[in-house]
Design a protein around this motif. Sequence first.
Motif, short mmCIF file in Angstrom:
data_model
loop_
_atom_site.label_atom_id
_atom_site.label_comp_id
_atom_site.label_asym_id
_atom_site.label_seq_id
_atom_site.Cartn_x
_atom_site.Cartn_y
_atom_site.Cartn_z
N LEU A 149 44.71 -28.50 56.29
CA LEU A 149 45.13 -27.97 57.59
C LEU A 149 46.44 -27.19 57.51
CD1 LEU A 149 44.04 -30.87 59.95
CD2 LEU A 149 43.00 -28.60 59.73
N THR A 150 47.24 -27.41 56.47
CA THR A 150 48.44 -26.57 56.33
C THR A 150 48.06 -25.10 56.14
OG1 THR A 150 48.56 -26.96 53.92
CG2 THR A 150 49.85 -28.43 55.35
N ASP A 154 49.11 -20.87 60.73
CA ASP A 154 49.33 -19.62 61.46
C ASP A 154 48.35 -19.44 62.61
OD1 ASP A 154 51.40 -18.99 59.80
OD2 ASP A 154 50.25 -17.61 58.54
N GLN A 155 47.23 -20.18 62.60
CA GLN A 155 46.25 -20.09 63.67
C GLN A 155 46.39 -21.23 64.69
OE1 GLN A 155 44.75 -19.51 60.25
NE2 GLN A 155 45.56 -17.51 60.78
N LEU A 179 60.21 -25.68 59.29
CA LEU A 179 59.45 -24.45 59.04
C LEU A 179 58.99 -23.78 60.33
CD1 LEU A 179 57.23 -25.41 55.96
CD2 LEU A 179 59.28 -23.99 55.99
N ASP A 180 58.99 -24.51 61.43
CA ASP A 180 58.55 -23.93 62.70
C ASP A 180 59.51 -22.87 63.20
OD1 ASP A 180 56.50 -25.74 62.55
OD2 ASP A 180 57.29 -27.09 64.09
N ASP A 181 60.76 -22.94 62.75
CA ASP A 181 61.80 -22.11 63.34
C ASP A 181 62.37 -21.07 62.38
OD1 ASP A 181 61.69 -23.64 65.76
OD2 ASP A 181 62.84 -25.20 64.74
N VAL A 182 61.74 -20.90 61.21
CA VAL A 182 62.27 -19.93 60.25
C VAL A 182 61.13 -19.07 59.72
CG1 VAL A 182 64.17 -21.44 59.53
CG2 VAL A 182 61.99 -21.52 58.29
N PHE A 229 38.86 -20.05 57.14
CA PHE A 229 39.81 -20.95 56.50
C PHE A 229 40.59 -20.21 55.40
CE2 PHE A 229 40.82 -23.92 53.05
CZ PHE A 229 41.63 -24.82 53.71
N GLU A 230 39.88 -19.44 54.61
CA GLU A 230 40.52 -18.77 53.47
C GLU A 230 41.26 -17.50 53.89
OE1 GLU A 230 39.46 -17.24 48.93
OE2 GLU A 230 37.86 -17.96 50.25
#
Length: 233
Positions: A149-150, A154-155, A179-182, A229-230
């Motif tokens: 799921l990582t 982006d989706q 990582l949400d803020d950079v 997914f890919e």
Amino acid sequence: MTSAASLPPVRPVSRAELEQVYGADGLLRVPDAELPAVVTDPGARAYLGEVGLIAAPGTMVRLLEPALRALAEECGPQGPAHDWPGLPNDGAGMVVVGHYGSGVFALDGATGEVYALGANRPPTVDGRPAHRSLHSLARCQLAFGGLELTVMVDQMDPDTIDWCRSHLPEFAELHPAFLDDVDEEDVDPEFFAGQPALEDIVAGLAAKLRAVEPGLLDQPVWQDIMHDFEHGY
């Protein structure tokens, strides 16, 4: 066509196993008295009443309300037989157990098999539906763990990211909150150095899915899932 007898057995999932991943509130169970009358297969009835459909954000096959509605409600006025010729009993005994994009996952209430139905796509491959049972569908949903799921971050919307982080330890480790803020280019390259390559994650996921249903990735809807997914939506 591979006979059902030659396929590896599907390892059943338990309610406890699913609750460990998705939480007690992440499953939808339906009391026997409230199941649609067309669901007559004993295994499917037991699964729906005792285990439950996955109704949590961290899954590729999403359960939309109302659950277990007739497949005919997903179709135009000409009904399932027009949209998917060749369905058993013209789709009259099928109920919806999930969605992916425009794809519909439909349970055949008489047999317990689950069909992955795509727009303008055949309902089976070599005469076989995507999943031999609801247990098979759940096993394939479980294949998308924290690591997998990582790839889809982006989706995801922020609520889904938060859900994954709180329920899936590997996701939280690989995608911590900072990582949400950079922007990715501003992160120390050492952080990403030890993470698996995308091609390895894709190959591992494909192997897990084929271990459940050897022909799964020949199914058009599952081909769409793997493509997205890919490569992203």
